[in-house]
Scaffold this motif. Structure first.
Motif, short mmCIF file in Angstrom:
data_model
loop_
_atom_site.label_atom_id
_atom_site.label_comp_id
_atom_site.label_asym_id
_atom_site.label_seq_id
_atom_site.Cartn_x
_atom_site.Cartn_y
_atom_site.Cartn_z
N MET A 169 0.96 -1.12 0.15
CA MET A 169 0.13 0.16 0.13
C MET A 169 0.77 1.26 0.20
SD MET A 169 -2.79 1.30 2.96
CE MET A 169 -3.75 -0.11 2.63
N ARG A 170 0.46 2.17 -0.81
CA ARG A 170 1.18 3.43 -0.95
C ARG A 170 0.53 4.15 0.31
NH1 ARG A 170 4.69 7.27 -4.17
NH2 ARG A 170 4.18 5.74 -5.95
N VAL A 171 1.65 4.79 1.25
CA VAL A 171 1.04 5.48 2.15
C VAL A 171 1.60 6.94 2.20
CG1 VAL A 171 1.08 3.47 3.94
CG2 VAL A 171 3.28 4.75 3.73
N HIS A 172 2.51 7.42 1.28
CA HIS A 172 2.91 8.60 1.31
C HIS A 172 3.68 8.72 -0.11
CE1 HIS A 172 5.91 11.77 1.93
NE2 HIS A 172 5.20 12.30 2.99
N ARG A 173 3.83 9.79 -0.44
CA ARG A 173 4.28 10.07 -2.26
C ARG A 173 5.86 9.32 -2.19
NH1 ARG A 173 7.98 14.27 -2.45
NH2 ARG A 173 7.85 15.73 -0.84
N SER A 174 6.31 9.21 -0.97
CA SER A 174 7.60 8.76 -0.83
C SER A 174 7.73 7.33 -0.30
CB SER A 174 8.90 9.48 -0.28
OG SER A 174 8.56 9.84 1.00
N ALA A 175 6.49 6.58 -0.01
CA ALA A 175 6.66 5.29 0.87
C ALA A 175 5.62 4.42 0.36
CB ALA A 175 6.68 5.54 2.30
N VAL A 176 5.91 3.17 0.41
CA VAL A 176 5.22 2.11 0.14
C VAL A 176 5.33 0.97 1.22
CG1 VAL A 176 4.10 0.08 -1.34
CG2 VAL A 176 4.75 2.28 -2.44
N GLY A 215 -4.31 14.51 10.65
CA GLY A 215 -5.03 13.74 9.57
C GLY A 215 -4.26 12.36 9.09
N GLY A 216 -3.04 12.50 9.50
CA GLY A 216 -2.10 11.40 9.02
C GLY A 216 -1.75 10.38 10.18
N TYR A 217 -0.95 9.75 9.97
CA TYR A 217 -0.47 8.57 10.99
C TYR A 217 0.92 8.41 10.89
CZ TYR A 217 -5.36 7.03 11.28
OH TYR A 217 -6.60 7.02 11.29
N SER A 250 0.66 9.91 5.04
CA SER A 250 0.30 11.26 4.95
C SER A 250 -1.35 11.20 5.00
CB SER A 250 0.57 11.95 3.58
OG SER A 250 0.15 11.09 2.44
N ARG A 251 -1.98 12.47 5.01
CA ARG A 251 -3.44 12.46 5.23
C ARG A 251 -4.02 12.04 3.85
NH1 ARG A 251 -5.02 18.22 6.91
NH2 ARG A 251 -3.81 18.61 5.13
N ARG A 252 -3.36 12.11 2.61
CA ARG A 252 -3.70 11.74 1.32
C ARG A 252 -4.36 10.11 1.33
NH1 ARG A 252 -0.66 12.42 -4.29
NH2 ARG A 252 -2.09 11.20 -5.63
N TYR A 253 -3.37 9.56 1.97
CA TYR A 253 -3.49 7.92 2.06
C TYR A 253 -4.14 7.47 3.20
CZ TYR A 253 -0.44 8.69 -2.11
OH TYR A 253 -0.09 8.89 -2.99
N ALA A 254 -4.10 8.15 4.24
CA ALA A 254 -4.74 7.61 5.41
C ALA A 254 -6.03 7.02 5.43
CB ALA A 254 -4.88 8.84 6.62
N ALA A 255 -7.05 7.40 4.34
CA ALA A 255 -8.34 6.85 4.51
C ALA A 255 -8.14 5.54 4.21
CB ALA A 255 -9.28 7.57 3.48
N ARG A 256 -7.45 4.94 3.33
CA ARG A 256 -7.49 3.45 2.93
C ARG A 256 -7.09 2.63 4.09
NH1 ARG A 256 -3.65 0.32 -1.48
NH2 ARG A 256 -4.87 -1.68 -1.06
#
Length: 247
Positions: free
Chosen positions: A198-205, A220-222, A235-241
């Motif tokens: 899972m992508r969790v940040h623009r620079s991390a999977v 909003g992130g973790y 990041s907040r962008r990927y937190a929902a998933r």
């Protein structure tokens, strides 16, 4: 004066080796430096003689032609040979230097040699990485092939904990250490099972199975803690998933 090109032949069938040697003998600019009867000998001779070209049978006693490329330090430009058309189709799809379907005639062989002589080593490494992933997927779906310092190495997917972007490159973190890979994070992510990574940040999977704890960052992130105690920002962008994984 024409520059000499060295070549290696590897096939477990005597007639196939003889045919390759005879065909290559028609190219004055190519000198055959080794003829091998199995994959183990091919690995030794490729690293010892460092040929420019290698003509490898796909189905040899272990290691196979494809596995040879995961074990060598020197990576030549490669033409694969096979009696199995399903592998040839996949090779053409990923634009390998060439893939000869047995039986082949000299005209077809000459086309393959021309492609191999023209191919640059750098682009060949990229094509071989793609070829290995595409063809080997049916045989070893848990294998991830990485381009590291001009070599191709095989890493079992179960060992990968997370991937970290470093500019245009990627550092792949495994249970046993890390590898600095000459490929961007997006390209590697595309070759991983989205059900397991899972992508969790623009620079991390991250590997989902490696996740052990999530702590809110108050924005909003973790902060994700993995099973080796590594902390990775979500990041907040990927937190929902990630929240959806908890139901």
């Amino acid at each position: 004066m024409t520059e000499e090109t060295t070549a290696l032949i590897a096939d477990d069938e005597v007639p196939a080796r003889q045919l390759l040697a005879e065909y290559l003998g028609r190219f004055p600019q190519i000198r055959v430096v080794a003829v091998c009867a199995d994959g183990s000998q091919a690995v030794r001779e490729i690293d010892a003689r460092r040929p420019s070209l290698a003509f490898l049978d796909i189905h040899m006693p272990a290691p196979t032609g494809l596995e040879v490329l995961t074990r060598v330090r020197h990576l030549p430009r490669v033409v694969f040979t096979t009696a199995h058309p399903e592998f040839a189709v996949q090779a053409f799809e990923v634009n390998a230097v060439d893939y000869l379907l047995k039986p082949y005639d000299f005209e077809r062989f000459s086309t393959a040699v021309g492609k191999a002589l023209e191919a640059s080593r750098g682009s060949e490494v990229d094509r071989l990485v793609s070829l290995l992933h595409d063809v080997r997927r049916r045989e070893t779906p848990g294998q991830l092939f990485l381009k590291v310092s001009g070599r191709i190495i095989a890493v079992h997917v179960d060992q990968v904990r997370w991937l970290q972007a470093e500019g245009d490159y990627t550092r792949v973190h495994t249970r046993g250490g890390s590898h600095f890979v000459s490929e961007g994070l997006g390209g590697l992510e595309a070759r991983l099972d989205p059900g397991r990574f899972m992508r969790v940040h623009r620079s991390a999977v991250v590997a989902i199975e490696a996740l052990r704890e999530l702590t809110s960052d108050g924005d909003g992130g973790y902060l994700a803690r993995l099973d080796d105690d590594t902390e990775v920002r979500v990041s907040r962008r990927y937190a929902a998933r990630l929240r959806s994984l908890a139901g």
